[in-house]
Design an enzyme around this catalytic site. Structure first.
Site, PDB file in Angstrom:
ATOM      1  N   HIS A 143       0.830  -1.205   0.000  1.00  0.00           N
ATOM      2  CA  HIS A 143       0.000   0.000   0.000  1.00  0.00           C
ATOM      3  C   HIS A 143       0.867   1.259   0.000  1.00  0.00           C
ATOM      4  O   HIS A 143       1.478   1.597   1.009  1.00  0.00           O
ATOM      5  CB  HIS A 143      -0.934  -0.030   1.229  1.00  0.00           C
ATOM      6  CG  HIS A 143      -1.863   1.132   1.290  1.00  0.00           C
ATOM      7  ND1 HIS A 143      -2.227   1.742   2.457  1.00  0.00           N
ATOM      8  CD2 HIS A 143      -2.501   1.811   0.305  1.00  0.00           C
ATOM      9  CE1 HIS A 143      -3.052   2.738   2.191  1.00  0.00           C
ATOM     10  NE2 HIS A 143      -3.225   2.803   0.897  1.00  0.00           N
ATOM     11  N   GLU A 155       2.809   0.445   3.369  1.00  0.00           N
ATOM     12  CA  GLU A 155       2.329  -0.574   4.300  1.00  0.00           C
ATOM     13  C   GLU A 155       2.379  -1.927   3.579  1.00  0.00           C
ATOM     14  O   GLU A 155       1.767  -2.089   2.518  1.00  0.00           O
ATOM     15  CB  GLU A 155       0.887  -0.267   4.741  1.00  0.00           C
ATOM     16  CG  GLU A 155       0.774   0.954   5.647  1.00  0.00           C
ATOM     17  CD  GLU A 155      -0.667   1.324   5.992  1.00  0.00           C
ATOM     18  OE1 GLU A 155      -0.897   1.799   7.105  1.00  0.00           O
ATOM     19  OE2 GLU A 155      -1.577   1.169   5.143  1.00  0.00           O
ATOM     20  N   ASN A 193      -5.146   4.512   6.998  1.00  0.00           N
ATOM     21  CA  ASN A 193      -6.525   4.831   6.607  1.00  0.00           C
ATOM     22  C   ASN A 193      -7.516   4.637   7.744  1.00  0.00           C
ATOM     23  O   ASN A 193      -8.637   5.130   7.674  1.00  0.00           O
ATOM     24  CB  ASN A 193      -6.941   4.028   5.381  1.00  0.00           C
ATOM     25  CG  ASN A 193      -6.633   4.812   4.129  1.00  0.00           C
ATOM     26  OD1 ASN A 193      -7.072   5.959   3.980  1.00  0.00           O
ATOM     27  ND2 ASN A 193      -5.852   4.240   3.242  1.00  0.00           N
TER      28      ASN A 193
HETATM   29  P1  NAI Z   1      -8.017   5.796 -10.216  1.00  0.00           P
HETATM   30  O1  NAI Z   1      -9.494   5.884 -10.341  1.00  0.00           O
HETATM   31  O2  NAI Z   1      -7.211   7.043 -10.389  1.00  0.00           O
HETATM   32  O3  NAI Z   1      -7.409   4.707 -11.238  1.00  0.00           O
HETATM   33  C1  NAI Z   1      -7.869   3.392 -11.331  1.00  0.00           C
HETATM   34  C2  NAI Z   1      -7.511   2.872 -12.708  1.00  0.00           C
HETATM   35  O4  NAI Z   1      -7.792   1.483 -12.773  1.00  0.00           O
HETATM   36  C3  NAI Z   1      -8.296   3.537 -13.843  1.00  0.00           C
HETATM   37  O5  NAI Z   1      -7.375   4.065 -14.776  1.00  0.00           O
HETATM   38  C4  NAI Z   1      -9.130   2.399 -14.434  1.00  0.00           C
HETATM   39  O6  NAI Z   1      -9.261   2.493 -15.837  1.00  0.00           O
HETATM   40  C5  NAI Z   1      -8.292   1.191 -14.060  1.00  0.00           C
HETATM   41  N1  NAI Z   1      -9.043  -0.058 -13.980  1.00  0.00           N
HETATM   42  C6  NAI Z   1     -10.256  -0.287 -13.444  1.00  0.00           C
HETATM   43  N2  NAI Z   1     -10.584  -1.593 -13.553  1.00  0.00           N
HETATM   44  C7  NAI Z   1      -9.539  -2.198 -14.166  1.00  0.00           C
HETATM   45  C8  NAI Z   1      -9.260  -3.546 -14.559  1.00  0.00           C
HETATM   46  N3  NAI Z   1     -10.133  -4.525 -14.340  1.00  0.00           N
HETATM   47  N4  NAI Z   1      -8.083  -3.795 -15.153  1.00  0.00           N
HETATM   48  C9  NAI Z   1      -7.180  -2.805 -15.372  1.00  0.00           C
HETATM   49  N5  NAI Z   1      -7.385  -1.526 -15.025  1.00  0.00           N
HETATM   50  C10 NAI Z   1      -8.553  -1.226 -14.437  1.00  0.00           C
HETATM   51  O7  NAI Z   1      -7.754   5.127  -8.785  1.00  0.00           O
HETATM   52  P2  NAI Z   1      -6.502   5.298  -7.801  1.00  0.00           P
HETATM   53  O8  NAI Z   1      -6.726   6.494  -6.947  1.00  0.00           O
HETATM   54  O9  NAI Z   1      -5.237   5.186  -8.576  1.00  0.00           O
HETATM   55  O10 NAI Z   1      -6.708   4.028  -6.845  1.00  0.00           O
HETATM   56  C11 NAI Z   1      -6.369   2.731  -7.278  1.00  0.00           C
HETATM   57  C12 NAI Z   1      -6.206   1.823  -6.073  1.00  0.00           C
HETATM   58  O11 NAI Z   1      -5.200   2.372  -5.213  1.00  0.00           O
HETATM   59  C13 NAI Z   1      -7.470   1.662  -5.217  1.00  0.00           C
HETATM   60  O12 NAI Z   1      -7.494   0.361  -4.702  1.00  0.00           O
HETATM   61  C14 NAI Z   1      -7.246   2.676  -4.098  1.00  0.00           C
HETATM   62  O13 NAI Z   1      -7.930   2.349  -2.914  1.00  0.00           O
HETATM   63  C15 NAI Z   1      -5.736   2.578  -3.909  1.00  0.00           C
HETATM   64  N6  NAI Z   1      -5.092   3.752  -3.326  1.00  0.00           N
HETATM   65  C16 NAI Z   1      -5.462   5.025  -3.694  1.00  0.00           C
HETATM   66  C17 NAI Z   1      -4.833   6.118  -3.131  1.00  0.00           C
HETATM   67  C18 NAI Z   1      -5.212   7.506  -3.513  1.00  0.00           C
HETATM   68  O14 NAI Z   1      -4.810   8.457  -2.828  1.00  0.00           O
HETATM   69  N7  NAI Z   1      -5.969   7.723  -4.577  1.00  0.00           N
HETATM   70  C19 NAI Z   1      -3.741   5.958  -2.141  1.00  0.00           C
HETATM   71  C20 NAI Z   1      -3.372   4.575  -1.903  1.00  0.00           C
HETATM   72  C21 NAI Z   1      -4.057   3.530  -2.448  1.00  0.00           C
END
Ligand code: NAI
Length: 288
Positions: A143, A155, A193
């Site tokens: 993480h 993490e 978180n």
């Molecule tokens: P985001 O919405 O910016 O990006 C997610 C991406 O995944 C999108 O580009 C989407 O097209 C793609 N996607 C969706 N389903 C898919 C699939 N089946 N195969 C391939 N690509 C797919 O989301 P973000 O913010 O980058 O978050 C992603 C993960 O990271 C989540 O699990 C979130 O909880 C975690 N996270 C987010 C943080 C943040 O500050 N935004 C910090 C730490 C972890």
């Protein structure tokens, strides 16, 4: 369990806010890095973002133009899942267990049994993400924090079934990425978180009750020493992602009132105002 100790290739699935940053980190540290997403447009946006970030680092004198070129040459971009073959795969896709499980089962089918599958989930149980896979012991949480190229903390989340050597290997990889890893047990929201949830939730209560406006709350918290106020931080994280995390903790703690998602974040998501990534959230970024 036999394990190849040398990691040379890393695949990152999901090229959004987090995936693009994680891929930049891995490629910058010399790993061949494959960045995968569903659509060309997303991949192109991520590639542009990484190029811009690297150029900024060169302009600031933080990396040389040789390092910039090397980082770019370590990266490859794809919308074809069959190209996601690596010793370590880090998923950073949508915060939804079923979608993550489906991705991991596809990846397990095309990769060597030794491949380690890491989830960048903010709050979902690693145990559930691993359930049903042929080798659940090779699933671990990795993480990162936003922005991934800047924030040092990682993490490393071990579920009951995660093999100790898998967690150790990912701890070592985080160090090779220049990060400061911390071992954590699989539990709702892990450390950050869970502890920080109240920063967002209470701030939304304060604003929702009209005690103060969001800009004043942000300004005040920054003046106290926090790097960012709760509302600008939620816009950076993404209101959809942050709401999913609130919901997941709320569910995991038996709908405890203290983790109830904020009305303001629910409204923002319903309005499609997801934060910086859509140009509008609690603040407007279009004219900035
Ligand atoms: P985001 O919405 O910016 O990006 C997610 C991406 O995944 C999108 O580009 C989407 O097209 C793609 N996607 C969706 N389903 C898919 C699939 N089946 N195969 C391939 N690509 C797919 O989301 P973000 O913010 O980058 O978050 C992603 C993960 O990271 C989540 O699990 C979130 O909880 C975690 N996270 C987010 C943080 C943040 O500050 N935004 C910090 C730490 C972890």
């Amino acid at each position: 369990m036999s394990m190849n100790n040398q990691i040379s290739t890393v695949a990152v699935c999901g090229a959004g806010t987090m995936g693009a940053g994680i891929a930049q980190v891995a490629a910058g540290k010399g790993f061949k890095t494959i960045l995968y997403d569903l659509q060309d447009a997303v991949i192109e946006k991520a590639a542009d973002k990484i190029r811009q970030q690297l150029q900024k680092l060169v302009d600031k004198g933080k990396i040389s133009s040789d390092q910039q070129a090397q980082t770019l040459s370590n990266l490859s971009f794809t919308t074809d899942i069959s190209s996601c073959k690596a010793e370590v795969i880090i998923e950073a896709i949508v915060e939804n267990v079923a979608v993550k499980v489906e991705l991991f089962s596809k990846l397990a089918a095309i990769n060597d049994p030794g491949t380690i599958l890491c989830s960048n989930t903010s709050s979902l149980p690693i145990k559930e993400i691993a359930a049903g896979l042929p080798q659940p012991e090779r699933v671990v949480g990795m993480h990162f924090f936003n922005p991934a190229p800047v924030m040092k903390l990682v993490e490393v989340v071990s579920a009951e079934q995660t093999a100790t050597e898998v967690a150790e290997k990912i701890y070592g990889l985080a160090k090779q990425f220049g990060k400061t890893p911390v071992h954590v047990k699989d539990s709702p929201g892990f450390i950050v978180n869970r502890v920080a949830r109240h920063y967002y939730l209470e701030a939304m209560q304060v604003a929702g009750q009209g005690v103060a406006d969001i800009a004043s709350i942000d300004r005040l918290m920054v003046s106290l020493g926090f790097k960012m106020g709760p509302f600008e931080l939620m816009d950076l994280i993404g209101n959809d992602v942050n709401l999913a995390v609130s919901q997941s903790l709320y569910d995991a703690f038996g709908k405890a009132e203290r983790f109830k998602p904020g009305a303001l974040q629910v409204e923002k998501v319903a309005a499609g105002e997801l934060g910086r990534k859509t140009g509008k959230g609690f603040y407007d970024y279009q004219n900035r």
